[in-house]
Design a protein around this motif. Sequence first.
Motif, mmCIF file in Angstrom:
data_model
loop_
_atom_site.group_PDB
_atom_site.id
_atom_site.type_symbol
_atom_site.label_atom_id
_atom_site.label_comp_id
_atom_site.label_asym_id
_atom_site.label_seq_id
_atom_site.Cartn_x
_atom_site.Cartn_y
_atom_site.Cartn_z
ATOM 1 N N ALA A 1 -3.216 -8.772 -4.842
ATOM 2 C CA ALA A 1 -4.096 -7.761 -4.258
ATOM 3 C C ALA A 1 -3.606 -6.367 -4.645
ATOM 4 O O ALA A 1 -4.404 -5.477 -4.967
ATOM 5 C CB ALA A 1 -4.147 -7.910 -2.741
ATOM 6 N N ALA A 2 -2.287 -6.172 -4.624
ATOM 7 C CA ALA A 2 -1.715 -4.887 -5.026
ATOM 8 C C ALA A 2 -1.994 -4.594 -6.498
ATOM 9 O O ALA A 2 -2.282 -3.444 -6.863
ATOM 10 C CB ALA A 2 -0.215 -4.881 -4.755
ATOM 11 N N VAL A 3 -1.940 -5.617 -7.321
ATOM 12 C CA VAL A 3 -2.273 -5.441 -8.741
ATOM 13 C C VAL A 3 -3.706 -4.925 -8.884
ATOM 14 O O VAL A 3 -3.983 -3.964 -9.617
ATOM 15 C CB VAL A 3 -2.103 -6.764 -9.519
ATOM 16 C CG1 VAL A 3 -2.641 -6.615 -10.952
ATOM 17 C CG2 VAL A 3 -0.643 -7.170 -9.549
ATOM 18 N N ALA A 4 -4.627 -5.570 -8.177
ATOM 19 C CA ALA A 4 -6.038 -5.179 -8.262
ATOM 20 C C ALA A 4 -6.254 -3.756 -7.762
ATOM 21 O O ALA A 4 -7.060 -2.999 -8.333
ATOM 22 C CB ALA A 4 -6.893 -6.161 -7.458
ATOM 23 N N LEU A 5 -5.557 -3.372 -6.718
ATOM 24 C CA LEU A 5 -5.724 -2.029 -6.163
ATOM 25 C C LEU A 5 -5.214 -0.962 -7.120
ATOM 26 O O LEU A 5 -5.866 0.077 -7.317
ATOM 27 C CB LEU A 5 -5.002 -1.935 -4.816
ATOM 28 C CG LEU A 5 -5.702 -2.678 -3.673
ATOM 29 C CD1 LEU A 5 -4.731 -2.963 -2.540
ATOM 30 C CD2 LEU A 5 -6.898 -1.872 -3.167
ATOM 31 N N ILE A 6 -4.080 -1.189 -7.744
ATOM 32 C CA ILE A 6 -3.570 -0.204 -8.704
ATOM 33 C C ILE A 6 -4.395 -0.228 -9.991
ATOM 34 O O ILE A 6 -4.599 0.813 -10.629
ATOM 35 C CB ILE A 6 -2.077 -0.424 -8.984
ATOM 36 C CG1 ILE A 6 -1.285 -0.271 -7.691
ATOM 37 C CG2 ILE A 6 -1.568 0.577 -10.014
ATOM 38 C CD1 ILE A 6 -1.441 1.092 -7.014
ATOM 39 N N ASP A 7 -4.916 -1.395 -10.369
ATOM 40 C CA ASP A 7 -5.863 -1.441 -11.505
ATOM 41 C C ASP A 7 -7.040 -0.513 -11.233
ATOM 42 O O ASP A 7 -7.462 0.252 -12.114
ATOM 43 C CB ASP A 7 -6.381 -2.865 -11.707
ATOM 44 C CG ASP A 7 -5.384 -3.786 -12.379
ATOM 45 O OD1 ASP A 7 -4.351 -3.294 -12.878
ATOM 46 O OD2 ASP A 7 -5.646 -5.015 -12.401
ATOM 47 N N ILE B 1 0.392 -5.264 2.892
ATOM 48 C CA ILE B 1 -0.235 -4.945 1.613
ATOM 49 C C ILE B 1 0.259 -3.596 1.107
ATOM 50 O O ILE B 1 0.567 -3.430 -0.077
ATOM 51 C CB ILE B 1 -1.772 -4.940 1.736
ATOM 52 C CG1 ILE B 1 -2.282 -6.312 2.181
ATOM 53 C CG2 ILE B 1 -2.413 -4.554 0.404
ATOM 54 C CD1 ILE B 1 -3.796 -6.388 2.343
ATOM 55 N N GLY B 2 0.359 -2.619 2.005
ATOM 56 C CA GLY B 2 0.764 -1.282 1.587
ATOM 57 C C GLY B 2 2.100 -1.244 0.891
ATOM 58 O O GLY B 2 2.265 -0.534 -0.121
ATOM 59 N N SER B 3 3.073 -1.992 1.386
ATOM 60 C CA SER B 3 4.391 -1.997 0.755
ATOM 61 C C SER B 3 4.336 -2.580 -0.647
ATOM 62 O O SER B 3 5.051 -2.128 -1.556
ATOM 63 C CB SER B 3 5.387 -2.779 1.615
ATOM 64 O OG SER B 3 4.970 -4.122 1.798
ATOM 65 N N GLN B 4 3.465 -3.569 -0.861
ATOM 66 C CA GLN B 4 3.311 -4.135 -2.199
ATOM 67 C C GLN B 4 2.569 -3.172 -3.127
ATOM 68 O O GLN B 4 2.852 -3.111 -4.324
ATOM 69 C CB GLN B 4 2.566 -5.466 -2.123
ATOM 70 C CG GLN B 4 3.398 -6.609 -1.562
ATOM 71 C CD GLN B 4 4.605 -6.931 -2.427
ATOM 72 O OE1 GLN B 4 4.559 -6.846 -3.651
ATOM 73 N NE2 GLN B 4 5.698 -7.296 -1.776
ATOM 74 N N VAL B 5 1.625 -2.408 -2.576
ATOM 75 C CA VAL B 5 0.937 -1.396 -3.377
ATOM 76 C C VAL B 5 1.932 -0.344 -3.852
ATOM 77 O O VAL B 5 1.903 0.087 -5.014
ATOM 78 C CB VAL B 5 -0.201 -0.745 -2.562
ATOM 79 C CG1 VAL B 5 -0.763 0.473 -3.281
ATOM 80 C CG2 VAL B 5 -1.306 -1.764 -2.295
ATOM 81 N N VAL B 6 2.827 0.081 -2.959
ATOM 82 C CA VAL B 6 3.869 1.042 -3.342
ATOM 83 C C VAL B 6 4.721 0.483 -4.476
ATOM 84 O O VAL B 6 4.970 1.161 -5.484
ATOM 85 C CB VAL B 6 4.748 1.392 -2.128
ATOM 86 C CG1 VAL B 6 5.981 2.198 -2.564
ATOM 87 C CG2 VAL B 6 3.957 2.181 -1.096
ATOM 88 N N ALA B 7 5.164 -0.762 -4.331
ATOM 89 C CA ALA B 7 6.010 -1.382 -5.347
ATOM 90 C C ALA B 7 5.292 -1.497 -6.689
ATOM 91 O O ALA B 7 5.867 -1.209 -7.748
ATOM 92 C CB ALA B 7 6.468 -2.762 -4.871
ATOM 93 N N GLU B 8 4.018 -1.899 -6.664
ATOM 94 C CA GLU B 8 3.239 -2.054 -7.893
ATOM 95 C C GLU B 8 3.044 -0.710 -8.581
ATOM 96 O O GLU B 8 3.184 -0.599 -9.814
ATOM 97 C CB GLU B 8 1.886 -2.681 -7.572
ATOM 98 C CG GLU B 8 1.005 -2.944 -8.787
ATOM 99 C CD GLU B 8 1.505 -4.047 -9.704
ATOM 100 O OE1 GLU B 8 1.144 -4.025 -10.897
ATOM 101 O OE2 GLU B 8 2.250 -4.936 -9.231
ATOM 102 N N ALA B 9 2.734 0.322 -7.795
ATOM 103 C CA ALA B 9 2.535 1.656 -8.370
ATOM 104 C C ALA B 9 3.819 2.172 -9.008
ATOM 105 O O ALA B 9 3.799 2.735 -10.121
ATOM 106 C CB ALA B 9 2.041 2.618 -7.296
ATOM 107 N N LEU B 10 4.942 1.986 -8.334
ATOM 108 C CA LEU B 10 6.224 2.431 -8.881
ATOM 109 C C LEU B 10 6.561 1.692 -10.174
ATOM 110 O O LEU B 10 7.027 2.298 -11.142
ATOM 111 C CB LEU B 10 7.334 2.211 -7.859
ATOM 112 C CG LEU B 10 7.372 3.152 -6.659
ATOM 113 C CD1 LEU B 10 8.484 2.719 -5.704
ATOM 114 C CD2 LEU B 10 7.587 4.598 -7.084
#
Length: 235
Positions: free
Chosen positions: A213-219, A12-21
């Motif tokens: 899930a990464a979308v929701a976290l950065i939202d 999940i963390g790697s996708q959160v990084v990608a979404e944030a970038l």
Amino acid sequence: MRIGVIGATGTIGSQVVAEALDRGHLVQAFSRDASLVKSNERRDGVNWASVDVLDPASIAAALPGLDVLISGFQPGNAAHDIADTLRRSIADPTVYATAARALLKALESHPRTRLIVIGGAGSLEVEPGVVRADSDELLHATLDHVGLPREYAAAVRGHRDALNVLRTSNRLWTYFSPAEDIAPGERTGRFRIGSDQPVVDANGRSRISVEDAAVALIDEAELPRFVQRRFTIGY
């Protein structure tokens, strides 16, 4: 925004990084030992640093300049060795609550930094007042269904205990319970949001892709809706 991600090499963390970038944020990525991060895991625009999520001083040293810290801590890197992560989680299920306490302690010196903890789905209410993590029967049935050993029930309860630690705090925390069935898939950006009960589809399944899930976290990082609360998502 400046967003920190603990467990940035994880599933999940790697996708959160990608979404944030992709949304133009500055990312500070944290790992137990940043020197071991592989070249294919590094991306332009990401600064890497080491942090010990069980050590409040180590976390506090990483907080200056961050608007939000997202913790995807797991005892082991599930993206590379899920079996090792399972073993470590079962061996010491108290590690999740220990990490929650360390994160909250670190925030005492940076009270304006928001914290989002990626937790588990076992603490969701399957019906009003009934939490899956509190029932051996319900928990074992779910573990059997997803193919995890029943011994992993201890880790599920460890995630629940971490949520309870956060609930005693007045810091700017948010707890994210993913859907019960979460796996790599497609980024759709279309899902429903819940609070303490699973969000299920027309077939009664609680499911979400890691990408969504990464979308929701950065939202939530961009527009906080669940400060001092838990939220979940599903299709």
